[in-house]
Design a protein around this motif. Structure first.
Motif, PDB file in Angstrom:
ATOM      1  N   ARG A  44       0.814  -1.219   0.000  1.00  0.00           N
ATOM      2  CA  ARG A  44       0.000   0.000   0.000  1.00  0.00           C
ATOM      3  C   ARG A  44       0.848   1.269   0.000  1.00  0.00           C
ATOM      4  NH1 ARG A  44      -4.389  -2.242   4.439  1.00  0.00           N
ATOM      5  NH2 ARG A  44      -5.955  -2.990   2.937  1.00  0.00           N
ATOM      6  N   ILE A  72      -6.318  -3.527  -5.098  1.00  0.00           N
ATOM      7  CA  ILE A  72      -5.568  -2.294  -5.337  1.00  0.00           C
ATOM      8  C   ILE A  72      -5.022  -2.240  -6.763  1.00  0.00           C
ATOM      9  CG2 ILE A  72      -3.573  -0.929  -4.580  1.00  0.00           C
ATOM     10  CD1 ILE A  72      -3.885  -2.334  -1.821  1.00  0.00           C
ATOM     11  N   VAL A 174      -7.544   1.202 -10.452  1.00  0.00           N
ATOM     12  CA  VAL A 174      -6.421   1.954  -9.889  1.00  0.00           C
ATOM     13  C   VAL A 174      -5.203   1.829 -10.796  1.00  0.00           C
ATOM     14  CG1 VAL A 174      -4.814   2.149  -7.960  1.00  0.00           C
ATOM     15  CG2 VAL A 174      -7.232   1.656  -7.524  1.00  0.00           C
ATOM     16  N   GLU A 216      -9.773  10.327  -9.218  1.00  0.00           N
ATOM     17  CA  GLU A 216      -9.540  10.195  -7.779  1.00  0.00           C
ATOM     18  C   GLU A 216      -8.056  10.032  -7.490  1.00  0.00           C
ATOM     19  OE1 GLU A 216     -11.668   6.921  -6.179  1.00  0.00           O
ATOM     20  OE2 GLU A 216     -10.905   7.205  -4.121  1.00  0.00           O
ATOM     21  N   LEU A 218      -5.357   8.688  -5.119  1.00  0.00           N
ATOM     22  CA  LEU A 218      -5.160   7.740  -4.033  1.00  0.00           C
ATOM     23  C   LEU A 218      -3.765   7.979  -3.468  1.00  0.00           C
ATOM     24  CD1 LEU A 218      -6.629   4.655  -5.892  1.00  0.00           C
ATOM     25  CD2 LEU A 218      -7.773   6.103  -4.233  1.00  0.00           C
ATOM     26  N   HIS A 219      -3.709   8.654  -2.339  1.00  0.00           N
ATOM     27  CA  HIS A 219      -2.444   9.135  -1.782  1.00  0.00           C
ATOM     28  C   HIS A 219      -1.442   8.003  -1.613  1.00  0.00           C
ATOM     29  CE1 HIS A 219       0.240  11.807   0.305  1.00  0.00           C
ATOM     30  NE2 HIS A 219       0.321  10.961   1.313  1.00  0.00           N
ATOM     31  N   LYS A 224      -7.334   6.968  -9.935  1.00  0.00           N
ATOM     32  CA  LYS A 224      -8.413   6.133 -10.436  1.00  0.00           C
ATOM     33  C   LYS A 224      -9.391   7.016 -11.196  1.00  0.00           C
ATOM     34  CE  LYS A 224     -11.795   2.724  -8.816  1.00  0.00           C
ATOM     35  NZ  LYS A 224     -12.355   2.060  -7.599  1.00  0.00           N
TER      36      LYS A 224
END
Length: 229
Positions: A44, A72, A174, A216, A218-219, A224
């Motif tokens: 992650r 993910i 993603v 989007e 996603l840090h 995404k």
């Protein structure tokens, strides 16, 4: 060119040392985790090209770990290394999204060959030939870099068009930041990353009037491109 990055999960310290050492001797950058929980945290927070997972591990086993990784990233190659020899275990692993399954004890030469094959495949993953798209109220012509809604036409730069096409080919999926940079520029250095941020901001602004479309952030992972259908 930076080394390929391998995420390796194995709780047997001796086997892990030998495998990691051999992979590094073959110029791979290896992040080793002793259990599934730490491996998921590493995935992650980091960026990897391939995952090599043991199955019988503490905290989170390899099967569950593969499921979480696939949530993910749908495309990263996953290879299971396991002492489980039953056909049912192999089938389960492949159904969960693994690309291959090696039974212990395994040959390091075979593992290296499989890694090479899967990395080549993922790096050369074919992009659909589709060049015209409908997204929300927009019509996108990738060949001519044009984005049209009603009577309003916006001409994108080549990079903006390539970025939008990449997002549309992978909508609701993603994409890691490194994947995008490598696809568009062939590398993931700092300055290209800053350019990517600029292009994404511009695309967001152009597409902002369509509430069904979003990019989007996603840090620590990537982006995404979401389309509500």
């Amino acid at each position: 060119m930076s080394k390929f990055k391998i995420l390796y999960a194995e709780d047997d310290e001796t086997l892990a040392f030998l495998t990691k050492d051999n992979l590094e001797l073959n110029d791979y950058a290896v992040t080793h985790c002793h259990n599934g929980e730490h491996c998921l945290e590493a995935f992650r927070s980091g960026s990897f090209d391939i995952c090599i997972l043991d199955i019988m591990m503490p905290k989170i086993d390899g099967f569950e770990l593969a499921v979480e990784i696939r949530k993910i990233d749908h495309h990263i190659p996953i290879i299971f290394l396991s002492a489980k020899t039953l056909k049912e275990d192999r089938i389960k692993g492949l159904r969960l999204g693994a690309d291959d399954y090696l039974v212990k004890p395994f040959s390091i030469e075979e593992l290296l060959l499989k890694i090479e094959v899967f990395l080549k495949r993922s790096q050369k993953k074919s992009i659909p030939e589709k060049e015209r798209y409908t997204v929300g109220g927009f019509e996108f012509d990738a060949d001519n870099y044009s984005l049209v809604k009603a009577d309003k036409k916006t001409v994108l730069t080549q990079r903006e068009a390539e970025l939008l096409k990449l997002f549309l080919d992978n909508k609701n999926t993603v994409l890691k930041r490194e994947q995008i940079l490598t696809s568009l520029w062939g590398n993931d250095d700092y300055f290209m990353g800053r350019s990517l941020d600029v292009f994404i901001s511009r695309l967001r602004k152009i597409l902002s009037e369509e509430k069904e479309i979003g990019i989007e952030n996603l840090h620590g992972i990537g982006f995404k491109f979401t389309v509500k259908e």
